[in-house]
Design a protein around this motif. Structure first.
Motif, PDB file in Angstrom:
ATOM      1  N   MET A 131       0.858  -1.186   0.000  1.00 18.07           N
ATOM      2  CA  MET A 131       0.000   0.000   0.000  1.00 18.07           C
ATOM      3  C   MET A 131       0.895   1.237   0.000  1.00 18.07           C
ATOM      4  SD  MET A 131      -3.149   0.876   2.470  1.00 18.07           S
ATOM      5  CE  MET A 131      -3.889   2.489   2.518  1.00 18.07           C
ATOM      6  N   LEU A 132       0.689   2.109  -0.978  1.00 21.39           N
ATOM      7  CA  LEU A 132       1.486   3.329  -1.109  1.00 21.39           C
ATOM      8  C   LEU A 132       0.625   4.515  -0.674  1.00 21.39           C
ATOM      9  CD1 LEU A 132       2.643   2.547  -4.746  1.00 21.39           C
ATOM     10  CD2 LEU A 132       4.157   2.492  -2.782  1.00 21.39           C
ATOM     11  N   VAL A 133       1.190   5.365   0.172  1.00 22.63           N
ATOM     12  CA  VAL A 133       0.416   6.502   0.674  1.00 22.63           C
ATOM     13  C   VAL A 133       1.160   7.812   0.402  1.00 22.63           C
ATOM     14  CG1 VAL A 133      -0.668   7.545   2.704  1.00 22.63           C
ATOM     15  CG2 VAL A 133      -0.547   5.053   2.518  1.00 22.63           C
ATOM     16  N   GLY A 134       0.505   8.709  -0.320  1.00 22.17           N
ATOM     17  CA  GLY A 134       1.072  10.027  -0.593  1.00 22.17           C
ATOM     18  C   GLY A 134       0.439  11.086   0.294  1.00 22.17           C
ATOM     19  N   GLU A 135       0.599  12.343  -0.096  1.00 18.81           N
ATOM     20  CA  GLU A 135       0.103  13.450   0.736  1.00 18.81           C
ATOM     21  C   GLU A 135      -1.352  13.786   0.432  1.00 18.81           C
ATOM     22  OE1 GLU A 135       0.764  17.717  -0.125  1.00 18.81           O
ATOM     23  OE2 GLU A 135       2.202  17.586   1.517  1.00 18.81           O
ATOM     24  N   GLN A 136      -1.599  14.237  -0.772  1.00 15.40           N
ATOM     25  CA  GLN A 136      -2.945  14.666  -1.167  1.00 15.40           C
ATOM     26  C   GLN A 136      -2.987  14.684  -2.692  1.00 15.40           C
ATOM     27  OE1 GLN A 136      -3.948  18.805  -0.838  1.00 15.40           O
ATOM     28  NE2 GLN A 136      -1.837  19.475  -0.971  1.00 15.40           N
ATOM     29  N   PRO A 137      -4.189  14.610  -3.275  1.00 11.03           N
ATOM     30  CA  PRO A 137      -4.258  14.688  -4.734  1.00 11.03           C
ATOM     31  C   PRO A 137      -3.731  16.022  -5.230  1.00 11.03           C
ATOM     32  CG  PRO A 137      -6.463  14.782  -3.747  1.00 11.03           C
ATOM     33  CD  PRO A 137      -5.500  14.484  -2.644  1.00 11.03           C
ATOM     34  N   GLY A 138      -3.155  16.014  -6.418  1.00 17.61           N
ATOM     35  CA  GLY A 138      -2.724  17.249  -7.064  1.00 17.61           C
ATOM     36  C   GLY A 138      -3.781  17.690  -8.067  1.00 17.61           C
ATOM     37  N   ASN A 139      -3.411  18.652  -8.888  1.00 10.17           N
ATOM     38  CA  ASN A 139      -4.357  19.209  -9.866  1.00 10.17           C
ATOM     39  C   ASN A 139      -4.953  18.134 -10.782  1.00 10.17           C
ATOM     40  OD1 ASN A 139      -5.453  21.668 -11.211  1.00 10.17           O
ATOM     41  ND2 ASN A 139      -4.344  20.793 -12.934  1.00 10.17           N
ATOM     42  N   ASP A 140      -4.092  17.276 -11.326  1.00  9.43           N
ATOM     43  CA  ASP A 140      -4.579  16.248 -12.266  1.00  9.43           C
ATOM     44  C   ASP A 140      -5.456  15.219 -11.569  1.00  9.43           C
ATOM     45  OD1 ASP A 140      -3.238  17.236 -14.574  1.00  9.43           O
ATOM     46  OD2 ASP A 140      -1.379  16.477 -13.763  1.00  9.43           O
ATOM     47  N   GLU A 141      -5.047  14.843 -10.358  1.00 12.52           N
ATOM     48  CA  GLU A 141      -5.813  13.849  -9.603  1.00 12.52           C
ATOM     49  C   GLU A 141      -7.187  14.406  -9.236  1.00 12.52           C
ATOM     50  OE1 GLU A 141      -2.635  14.702  -8.913  1.00 12.52           O
ATOM     51  OE2 GLU A 141      -1.606  12.821  -9.455  1.00 12.52           O
ATOM     52  N   ASP A 142      -7.201  15.693  -8.888  1.00 12.99           N
ATOM     53  CA  ASP A 142      -8.457  16.360  -8.518  1.00 12.99           C
ATOM     54  C   ASP A 142      -9.445  16.319  -9.692  1.00 12.99           C
ATOM     55  OD1 ASP A 142     -10.103  18.344  -6.883  1.00 12.99           O
ATOM     56  OD2 ASP A 142      -9.719  19.494  -8.701  1.00 12.99           O
ATOM     57  N   VAL A 195      -3.033  10.668   2.313  1.00 12.80           N
ATOM     58  CA  VAL A 195      -3.455  11.026   3.675  1.00 12.80           C
ATOM     59  C   VAL A 195      -4.680  11.938   3.616  1.00 12.80           C
ATOM     60  CG1 VAL A 195      -2.772  12.286   5.746  1.00 12.80           C
ATOM     61  CG2 VAL A 195      -1.125  10.816   4.620  1.00 12.80           C
ATOM     62  N   VAL A 196      -4.628  12.914   2.734  1.00 11.01           N
ATOM     63  CA  VAL A 196      -5.731  13.876   2.584  1.00 11.01           C
ATOM     64  C   VAL A 196      -6.409  13.607   1.244  1.00 11.01           C
ATOM     65  CG1 VAL A 196      -6.219  16.350   2.259  1.00 11.01           C
ATOM     66  CG2 VAL A 196      -4.699  15.604   4.096  1.00 11.01           C
ATOM     67  N   LYS A 197      -7.723  13.613   1.247  1.00  8.69           N
ATOM     68  CA  LYS A 197      -8.453  13.156   0.059  1.00  8.69           C
ATOM     69  C   LYS A 197      -8.976  14.292  -0.833  1.00  8.69           C
ATOM     70  CE  LYS A 197      -8.460   8.742   1.530  1.00  8.69           C
ATOM     71  NZ  LYS A 197      -7.149   8.322   2.008  1.00  8.69           N
ATOM     72  N   HIS A 198      -8.730  15.527  -0.435  1.00  9.77           N
ATOM     73  CA  HIS A 198      -9.100  16.658  -1.300  1.00  9.77           C
ATOM     74  C   HIS A 198      -7.854  17.462  -1.662  1.00  9.77           C
ATOM     75  CE1 HIS A 198     -13.412  16.277   0.137  1.00  9.77           C
ATOM     76  NE2 HIS A 198     -13.562  16.487  -1.147  1.00  9.77           N
ATOM     77  N   PHE A 199      -7.885  18.055  -2.836  1.00 11.53           N
ATOM     78  CA  PHE A 199      -6.779  18.883  -3.329  1.00 11.53           C
ATOM     79  C   PHE A 199      -6.825  20.249  -2.646  1.00 11.53           C
ATOM     80  CE2 PHE A 199      -5.370  21.444  -7.329  1.00 11.53           C
ATOM     81  CZ  PHE A 199      -4.055  21.479  -6.897  1.00 11.53           C
ATOM     82  N   LYS A 200      -5.739  20.580  -1.954  1.00  9.80           N
ATOM     83  CA  LYS A 200      -5.634  21.919  -1.367  1.00  9.80           C
ATOM     84  C   LYS A 200      -4.749  22.761  -2.275  1.00  9.80           C
ATOM     85  CE  LYS A 200      -4.516  24.420   2.841  1.00  9.80           C
ATOM     86  NZ  LYS A 200      -4.007  24.330   4.214  1.00  9.80           N
ATOM     87  N   TRP A 201      -5.255  23.888  -2.680  1.00 10.70           N
ATOM     88  CA  TRP A 201      -4.497  24.695  -3.641  1.00 10.70           C
ATOM     89  C   TRP A 201      -4.761  26.174  -3.419  1.00 10.70           C
ATOM     90  CZ3 TRP A 201      -7.521  27.690  -7.016  1.00 10.70           C
ATOM     91  CH2 TRP A 201      -8.881  27.335  -7.082  1.00 10.70           C
ATOM     92  N   GLU A 202      -3.855  26.975  -4.015  1.00  7.24           N
ATOM     93  CA  GLU A 202      -4.076  28.429  -4.032  1.00  7.24           C
ATOM     94  C   GLU A 202      -3.875  28.904  -5.464  1.00  7.24           C
ATOM     95  OE1 GLU A 202      -1.330  30.051  -1.243  1.00  7.24           O
ATOM     96  OE2 GLU A 202       0.407  29.223  -2.272  1.00  7.24           O
ATOM     97  N   PRO A 203      -4.602  29.950  -5.856  1.00  4.56           N
ATOM     98  CA  PRO A 203      -4.481  30.382  -7.251  1.00  4.56           C
ATOM     99  C   PRO A 203      -3.192  31.146  -7.514  1.00  4.56           C
ATOM    100  CG  PRO A 203      -6.058  31.757  -6.070  1.00  4.56           C
ATOM    101  CD  PRO A 203      -5.582  30.723  -5.092  1.00  4.56           C
ATOM    102  N   LYS A 204      -2.608  30.888  -8.688  1.00  2.00           N
ATOM    103  CA  LYS A 204      -1.503  31.736  -9.163  1.00  2.00           C
ATOM    104  C   LYS A 204      -1.785  31.963 -10.644  1.00  2.00           C
ATOM    105  CE  LYS A 204       3.331  32.623  -9.073  1.00  2.00           C
ATOM    106  NZ  LYS A 204       4.606  32.055  -9.464  1.00  2.00           N
ATOM    107  N   GLY A 205      -2.310  33.121 -10.937  1.00  2.00           N
ATOM    108  CA  GLY A 205      -2.799  33.356 -12.310  1.00  2.00           C
ATOM    109  C   GLY A 205      -3.887  32.334 -12.597  1.00  2.00           C
ATOM    110  N   LYS A 206      -3.681  31.604 -13.707  1.00  2.00           N
ATOM    111  CA  LYS A 206      -4.687  30.605 -14.077  1.00  2.00           C
ATOM    112  C   LYS A 206      -4.400  29.247 -13.442  1.00  2.00           C
ATOM    113  CE  LYS A 206      -6.178  32.546 -18.421  1.00  2.00           C
ATOM    114  NZ  LYS A 206      -6.000  32.564 -19.853  1.00  2.00           N
ATOM    115  N   LEU A 207      -3.246  29.159 -12.746  1.00  2.00           N
ATOM    116  CA  LEU A 207      -2.849  27.854 -12.191  1.00  2.00           C
ATOM    117  C   LEU A 207      -3.433  27.630 -10.807  1.00  2.00           C
ATOM    118  CD1 LEU A 207       0.940  27.813 -13.147  1.00  2.00           C
ATOM    119  CD2 LEU A 207      -0.964  26.665 -14.317  1.00  2.00           C
ATOM    120  N   ARG A 208      -3.569  26.367 -10.449  1.00  2.00           N
ATOM    121  CA  ARG A 208      -3.944  26.007  -9.085  1.00  2.00           C
ATOM    122  C   ARG A 208      -2.706  25.373  -8.458  1.00  2.00           C
ATOM    123  NH1 ARG A 208      -9.242  22.518  -8.899  1.00  2.00           N
ATOM    124  NH2 ARG A 208      -7.971  21.079 -10.110  1.00  2.00           N
TER     125      ARG A 208
END
Ligand code: URA
Length: 211
Positions: free
Chosen positions: A54-65, A98-111
């Protein structure tokens, strides 16, 4: 229903007699922290119930979201490449975060990825604990400091302990290594190659253990 402050972990959302399917469905409606407002969807773990690893990462990224699946973006592609190099089939692994939602902040058009807080990690942890309890992996692999410290405590140092198998409260055989995105963040291609090789060495410890 509004959650009282002391209740704000996902523990109260865990269904009776959980199965992976029931957990995934329940997690879709999780509001144990505020991150459900930021992410497109809950990204639950994926893989076989009988997975040995079982592999465990931090949280989904933009693509995973956007895709609704863990480790499918750049870090996931690097992970896939490293797993192949180490002789591990991703099909034989259960992959989660570990976390199941993508946490992000905007930078221009990027998350842009934003590290989850301790409170968000704590709120989400019951999902992962239930996944581990169902999968009962022969070896639990913690990718990066967020995953390792969420399960092993804040003092755990991935840089010091990486690549070593030890028993934890979650699995008799547990191992920590770096997060694949840390390899993507290296400044030069030489650094990137060196860190990739070290990552593969850690994954080979797992392959040898399973052999
Ligand atoms: N990083 C993670 O920790 N998990 C993912 O699913 C993708 C990127």
């Amino acid at each position: 229903m509004a959650l009282r402050k002391e209740q704000t972990t996902a523990r109260i959302c865990i269904p009776e007699r959980p199965t992976l399917r029931k957990l995934k469905e329940a997690a879709e409606h999780c509001k144990a922290c505020e991150l459900y407002k930021l992410g497109t969807q809950t990204v639950f773990g994926e893989g076989k119930l009988k997975a040995r690893v079982m592999l465990v990462g931090e949280q989904p990224g933009n693509d995973e979201d956007l895709a609704g699946a863990p480790f499918v973006g750049p870090a996931g592609k690097l992970l896939d490449k490293a797993l192949v190099a180490a002789g591990i089939n991703r099909e034989d692994a259960y992959v989660s975060n570990v976390v199941k939602h993508f946490k992000w902040e905007p930078k221009g058009k990027l998350r842009l990825h934003k590290k989850p807080s301790g409170r968000e990690v704590g709120a989400c942890l019951p999902w992962l604990e239930e996944e581990i309890a169902l999968i009962k992996p022969e070896i639990l692999v913690l990718l990066g400091a967020t995953a390792a410290q969420a399960l092993l405590g804040k003092d755990f140092k991935v840089t010091k302990e990486r690549g070593k198998i030890f028993a934890s409260a979650f699995a008799e055989s547990t191992i920590a290594t770096v997060h694949p995105s840390s390899i993507l963040r290296q400044r030069s291609s030489e650094d990137c190659e060196r860190e990739f090789d070290l990552f593969v060495d850690d994954l080979k410890v797992i392959a040898d253990y399973l052999a």
